[in-house]
Design a protein around this motif. Structure first.
Motif, mmCIF file in Angstrom:
data_model
loop_
_atom_site.group_PDB
_atom_site.id
_atom_site.type_symbol
_atom_site.label_atom_id
_atom_site.label_comp_id
_atom_site.label_asym_id
_atom_site.label_seq_id
_atom_site.Cartn_x
_atom_site.Cartn_y
_atom_site.Cartn_z
ATOM 1 N N ALA A 90 0.949 -1.265 -0.437
ATOM 2 C CA ALA A 90 0.190 -0.030 -0.185
ATOM 3 C C ALA A 90 0.503 1.260 -0.298
ATOM 4 O O ALA A 90 0.568 2.029 -0.590
ATOM 5 C CB ALA A 90 -1.280 0.237 1.273
ATOM 6 N N ALA A 91 2.199 1.198 0.635
ATOM 7 C CA ALA A 91 2.890 2.554 0.893
ATOM 8 C C ALA A 91 3.671 2.829 -0.782
ATOM 9 O O ALA A 91 3.352 3.607 -1.123
ATOM 10 C CB ALA A 91 3.768 2.357 1.729
ATOM 11 N N VAL A 92 4.329 1.907 -0.803
ATOM 12 C CA VAL A 92 4.825 1.801 -2.228
ATOM 13 C C VAL A 92 4.056 2.040 -3.286
ATOM 14 O O VAL A 92 3.827 2.948 -4.434
ATOM 15 C CB VAL A 92 5.073 -0.254 -2.844
ATOM 16 C CG1 VAL A 92 5.732 0.085 -4.216
ATOM 17 C CG2 VAL A 92 6.733 -0.152 -1.734
ATOM 18 N N ARG A 93 2.867 1.947 -3.785
ATOM 19 C CA ARG A 93 1.294 2.228 -4.558
ATOM 20 C C ARG A 93 1.267 3.813 -4.242
ATOM 21 O O ARG A 93 1.342 4.285 -4.872
ATOM 22 C CB ARG A 93 -0.021 1.199 -3.799
ATOM 23 C CG ARG A 93 -1.083 1.816 -5.289
ATOM 24 C CD ARG A 93 -2.315 0.799 -4.709
ATOM 25 N NE ARG A 93 -3.739 1.654 -5.284
ATOM 26 C CZ ARG A 93 -4.140 2.388 -5.573
ATOM 27 N NH1 ARG A 93 -4.235 3.624 -4.712
ATOM 28 N NH2 ARG A 93 -4.890 2.495 -6.473
ATOM 29 N N GLU A 94 1.151 4.146 -2.819
ATOM 30 C CA GLU A 94 1.033 6.090 -2.458
ATOM 31 C C GLU A 94 2.229 6.340 -3.471
ATOM 32 O O GLU A 94 1.992 7.138 -3.737
ATOM 33 C CB GLU A 94 0.929 5.419 -1.350
ATOM 34 C CG GLU A 94 -0.369 6.725 -0.767
ATOM 35 C CD GLU A 94 -0.178 7.256 1.024
ATOM 36 O OE1 GLU A 94 0.555 8.180 1.379
ATOM 37 O OE2 GLU A 94 -0.564 6.473 0.978
ATOM 38 N N LYS A 95 3.406 5.924 -3.497
ATOM 39 C CA LYS A 95 4.352 6.561 -3.370
ATOM 40 C C LYS A 95 4.712 7.155 -4.730
ATOM 41 O O LYS A 95 5.167 7.528 -5.680
ATOM 42 C CB LYS A 95 5.535 6.057 -2.933
ATOM 43 C CG LYS A 95 7.082 6.482 -3.239
ATOM 44 C CD LYS A 95 8.075 5.476 -2.817
ATOM 45 C CE LYS A 95 9.672 6.350 -3.233
ATOM 46 N NZ LYS A 95 10.597 5.353 -2.653
ATOM 47 N N ILE A 96 4.046 5.271 -5.685
ATOM 48 C CA ILE A 96 4.835 5.800 -6.817
ATOM 49 C C ILE A 96 3.060 6.133 -7.402
ATOM 50 O O ILE A 96 3.616 6.857 -8.972
ATOM 51 C CB ILE A 96 4.244 4.407 -7.178
ATOM 52 C CG1 ILE A 96 5.471 3.534 -7.642
ATOM 53 C CG2 ILE A 96 4.068 3.760 -9.271
ATOM 54 C CD1 ILE A 96 7.273 4.029 -7.404
ATOM 55 N N LEU A 97 1.915 6.184 -7.124
ATOM 56 C CA LEU A 97 0.649 6.955 -8.274
ATOM 57 C C LEU A 97 1.351 8.596 -7.856
ATOM 58 O O LEU A 97 0.436 8.981 -8.392
ATOM 59 C CB LEU A 97 -0.558 6.538 -7.522
ATOM 60 C CG LEU A 97 -0.712 5.032 -8.114
ATOM 61 C CD1 LEU A 97 -2.158 5.199 -6.801
ATOM 62 C CD2 LEU A 97 -0.380 5.148 -8.747
ATOM 63 N N ALA A 98 2.058 9.363 -6.418
ATOM 64 C CA ALA A 98 1.884 10.423 -6.039
ATOM 65 C C ALA A 98 2.976 10.926 -7.396
ATOM 66 O O ALA A 98 2.971 11.919 -7.779
ATOM 67 C CB ALA A 98 2.510 10.274 -4.451
#
Length: 167
Positions: A90-98
């Motif tokens: 979830a943290a990687v997803r949030e970082k990548i989408l940002a």
């Protein structure tokens, strides 16, 4: 549309993360794949995306990382739970989408500091790497359960109930 290339990358990246969530929910984390438990393959996949999707030369390891934890060839005593892996995904997803939210089509050709590839090359390499590992892990689920984990695509509903996880 102002940034059609970036829109396509974002949409496919969101689908990639949805497929990773399905993989996480359907796999047996202790199944041994090439001598390593599946959970290590999951961490390797998420860690590689975290590091290489944006700029591998400017990267800070997650606080819980231990030496060799991301390696599929070297031993490591640290063990991650499925809850920790889900939180990391979830943290990687949030970082990548940002990160994608801050790009434009024109910036895809930029070469990040210290890198030999442009932004588009880094992104495509990670999408390829991520999907290779989704395939490996899903194969272990198919072997164990004799069922196919669902793989969603562009235009599909990305959030699935437990009853919809298998095809």
């Amino acid at each position: 549309m102002k940034n059609p290339l970036l829109a396509a990358i974002r949409e496919n990246t969101e689908v990639m993360f949805a497929n990773a969530e399905i993989m996480l929910r359907t796999c047996d984390p202790e199944y041994l794949l090439c001598g390593m438990p599946v959970w290590r393959h999951l961490y390797h996949t998420f860690h590689s995306c975290d590091r290489w999707y944006i700029n591998p030369c400017v990267y800070e390891e997650p606080a819980f990382h231990a030496e060799n934890l991301n390696s599929l060839d070297l031993p490591c005593e640290k063990v991650l739970s499925m809850e920790e892996l889900a939180a990391y995904l979830a943290a990687v997803r949030e970082k990548i989408l940002a990160y994608l939210d801050g790009l434009t089509d024109e910036r895809l050709t930029e070469i990040p500091e210290g890198c030999s590839q442009n932004r588009l090359g880094l992104i495509l390499s990670q999408i390829r790497h991520f999907y290779a590992h989704i395939g490996y892990v899903n194969a272990t689920t198919i072997i164990e359960r004799n069922e196919w984990p669902r793989v969603v695509g562009v235009g599909d509903r990305l959030a699935l109930s437990d009853e919809e996880l298998y095809e």
